[in-house]
Scaffold this active site. Structure first.
Site, PDB file in Angstrom:
ATOM      1  N   ASP A   8      -1.888   5.558  -3.534  1.00  0.00           N
ATOM      2  CA  ASP A   8      -2.761   6.188  -2.543  1.00  0.00           C
ATOM      3  C   ASP A   8      -2.429   7.683  -2.579  1.00  0.00           C
ATOM      4  O   ASP A   8      -1.869   8.187  -3.561  1.00  0.00           O
ATOM      5  CB  ASP A   8      -2.637   5.536  -1.156  1.00  0.00           C
ATOM      6  CG  ASP A   8      -1.290   5.774  -0.480  1.00  0.00           C
ATOM      7  OD1 ASP A   8      -0.411   6.422  -1.082  1.00  0.00           O
ATOM      8  OD2 ASP A   8      -1.110   5.305   0.662  1.00  0.00           O
ATOM      9  N   HIS A   9      -2.755   8.401  -1.509  1.00  0.00           N
ATOM     10  CA  HIS A   9      -2.523   9.846  -1.496  1.00  0.00           C
ATOM     11  C   HIS A   9      -1.046  10.218  -1.577  1.00  0.00           C
ATOM     12  O   HIS A   9      -0.709  11.358  -1.900  1.00  0.00           O
ATOM     13  CB  HIS A   9      -3.169  10.471  -0.256  1.00  0.00           C
ATOM     14  CG  HIS A   9      -2.954   9.663   0.975  1.00  0.00           C
ATOM     15  ND1 HIS A   9      -3.761   8.591   1.311  1.00  0.00           N
ATOM     16  CD2 HIS A   9      -2.001   9.728   1.934  1.00  0.00           C
ATOM     17  CE1 HIS A   9      -3.319   8.048   2.423  1.00  0.00           C
ATOM     18  NE2 HIS A   9      -2.255   8.716   2.830  1.00  0.00           N
ATOM     19  N   CYS A  70       2.802   3.834  -2.875  1.00  0.00           N
ATOM     20  CA  CYS A  70       2.263   4.383  -1.625  1.00  0.00           C
ATOM     21  C   CYS A  70       3.466   4.998  -0.891  1.00  0.00           C
ATOM     22  O   CYS A  70       4.518   5.208  -1.491  1.00  0.00           O
ATOM     23  CB  CYS A  70       1.499   3.346  -0.803  1.00  0.00           C
ATOM     24  SG  CYS A  70       2.479   2.034  -0.050  1.00  0.00           S
ATOM     25  N   THR A  72       5.537   3.860   1.343  1.00  0.00           N
ATOM     26  CA  THR A  72       6.701   2.977   1.392  1.00  0.00           C
ATOM     27  C   THR A  72       6.707   1.913   0.292  1.00  0.00           C
ATOM     28  O   THR A  72       7.722   1.233   0.112  1.00  0.00           O
ATOM     29  CB  THR A  72       6.711   2.219   2.726  1.00  0.00           C
ATOM     30  OG1 THR A  72       5.487   1.455   2.794  1.00  0.00           O
ATOM     31  CG2 THR A  72       6.797   3.164   3.908  1.00  0.00           C
ATOM     32  N   GLY A  75       2.495  -1.312   2.041  1.00  0.00           N
ATOM     33  CA  GLY A  75       1.070  -1.603   2.235  1.00  0.00           C
ATOM     34  C   GLY A  75       0.399  -1.971   0.932  1.00  0.00           C
ATOM     35  O   GLY A  75      -0.380  -2.950   0.859  1.00  0.00           O
ATOM     36  N   HIS A 103      13.808 -13.284 -12.019  1.00  0.00           N
ATOM     37  CA  HIS A 103      13.633 -14.505 -11.223  1.00  0.00           C
ATOM     38  C   HIS A 103      12.190 -14.732 -10.784  1.00  0.00           C
ATOM     39  O   HIS A 103      11.763 -15.881 -10.669  1.00  0.00           O
ATOM     40  CB  HIS A 103      14.510 -14.452  -9.965  1.00  0.00           C
ATOM     41  CG  HIS A 103      15.965 -14.642 -10.246  1.00  0.00           C
ATOM     42  ND1 HIS A 103      16.886 -14.840  -9.245  1.00  0.00           N
ATOM     43  CD2 HIS A 103      16.659 -14.660 -11.417  1.00  0.00           C
ATOM     44  CE1 HIS A 103      18.096 -14.984  -9.777  1.00  0.00           C
ATOM     45  NE2 HIS A 103      17.977 -14.857 -11.090  1.00  0.00           N
ATOM     46  N   ASN A 104      11.479 -13.664 -10.485  1.00  0.00           N
ATOM     47  CA  ASN A 104      10.141 -13.804  -9.879  1.00  0.00           C
ATOM     48  C   ASN A 104       9.004 -13.537 -10.853  1.00  0.00           C
ATOM     49  O   ASN A 104       7.836 -13.676 -10.478  1.00  0.00           O
ATOM     50  CB  ASN A 104      10.001 -12.860  -8.678  1.00  0.00           C
ATOM     51  CG  ASN A 104      11.155 -12.955  -7.705  1.00  0.00           C
ATOM     52  OD1 ASN A 104      11.873 -11.987  -7.480  1.00  0.00           O
ATOM     53  ND2 ASN A 104      11.372 -14.137  -7.142  1.00  0.00           N
ATOM     54  N   ARG A 114       8.032   7.956  -0.293  1.00  0.00           N
ATOM     55  CA  ARG A 114       8.795   8.622   0.761  1.00  0.00           C
ATOM     56  C   ARG A 114      10.223   8.100   0.876  1.00  0.00           C
ATOM     57  O   ARG A 114      11.005   8.580   1.684  1.00  0.00           O
ATOM     58  CB  ARG A 114       8.066   8.478   2.089  1.00  0.00           C
ATOM     59  CG  ARG A 114       6.719   9.200   2.057  1.00  0.00           C
ATOM     60  CD  ARG A 114       5.833   8.900   3.234  1.00  0.00           C
ATOM     61  NE  ARG A 114       4.494   9.390   2.969  1.00  0.00           N
ATOM     62  CZ  ARG A 114       3.385   8.951   3.567  1.00  0.00           C
ATOM     63  NH1 ARG A 114       3.467   8.003   4.483  1.00  0.00           N
ATOM     64  NH2 ARG A 114       2.218   9.442   3.234  1.00  0.00           N
ATOM     65  N   HIS A 139      13.179 -21.204 -11.978  1.00  0.00           N
ATOM     66  CA  HIS A 139      12.432 -19.990 -11.648  1.00  0.00           C
ATOM     67  C   HIS A 139      10.940 -20.176 -11.944  1.00  0.00           C
ATOM     68  O   HIS A 139      10.089 -19.773 -11.163  1.00  0.00           O
ATOM     69  CB  HIS A 139      12.997 -18.795 -12.416  1.00  0.00           C
ATOM     70  CG  HIS A 139      14.398 -18.463 -12.035  1.00  0.00           C
ATOM     71  ND1 HIS A 139      14.774 -18.243 -10.730  1.00  0.00           N
ATOM     72  CD2 HIS A 139      15.530 -18.347 -12.777  1.00  0.00           C
ATOM     73  CE1 HIS A 139      16.070 -17.991 -10.681  1.00  0.00           C
ATOM     74  NE2 HIS A 139      16.554 -18.055 -11.910  1.00  0.00           N
TER      75      HIS A 139
END
Ligand code: RB5
Length: 153
Positions: A8-9, A70, A72, A75, A103-104, A114, A139
């Protein structure tokens, strides 16, 4: 590897360095083919729209992996994980990037502009891309359940 990138921005947040172009340049310098899903400038946008673009490229088979950014990482990861077949992992330390792959079998790395220095963000990308899925039976079973457990309830 073909890698879809979106943000995003926050990807163009002041002050420089602007993270989204820096991520793209880093991936290209490593020899990857980048599909830049935008945005292309600092104007305010909605992260679900760019999560969608990256996820659609991956699900169409036009990229193997994605990197989303983004403020954090949260989102944009929430939006990405609504797409069946996408396993988007927010990572803020090396162990998370490594285990998200091992694992994932995560196919999208989500980063928080940020919360991370650019150097930390690039290091997480390097670890994520360098780490294979373990292919361990337990897994694989759990990863498969990610896409089926909600339907079964
Ligand atoms: C946008 O300002 C911010 O909310 C977004 O980048 C992200 O941090 C959301 O999770």
């Amino acid at each position: 590897m073909k890698i879809a990138v979106g943000s995003d921005h926050a990807g163009f947040e002041e002050p420089p360095p602007y993270y989204k172009p820096a991520l793209v340049e880093h991936l290209q310098a490593l020899g990857h083919e980048v599909i830049d899903c935008g945005p292309s400038g600092p104007g305010s946008v909605d992260y679900p729209d760019f999560a969608k673009k990256v996820c659609e490229v991956i699900l169409a088979g036009d990229a193997e992996m994605g990197v989303l950014l983004c403020g954090t990482g949260m989102g944009i990861s929430m939006a990405a994980n609504r797409f069946k077949g996408i396993r988007a992992a927010v990572c803020d330390r090396p162990e998370m990037a490594w285990l998200a792959r091992e694992h994932n079998d995560a196919n999208v790395l989500c980063l928080g502009k940020r919360l991370l220095s650019l150097r930390e963000a690039l290091n997480l990308i390097d670890i994520f891309l360098a780490t294979p899925f373990s292919n361990g039976e337990r897994h694989q079973r759990r990863v498969t359940k990610i896409d089926t457990v909600a339907e079964a309830s």
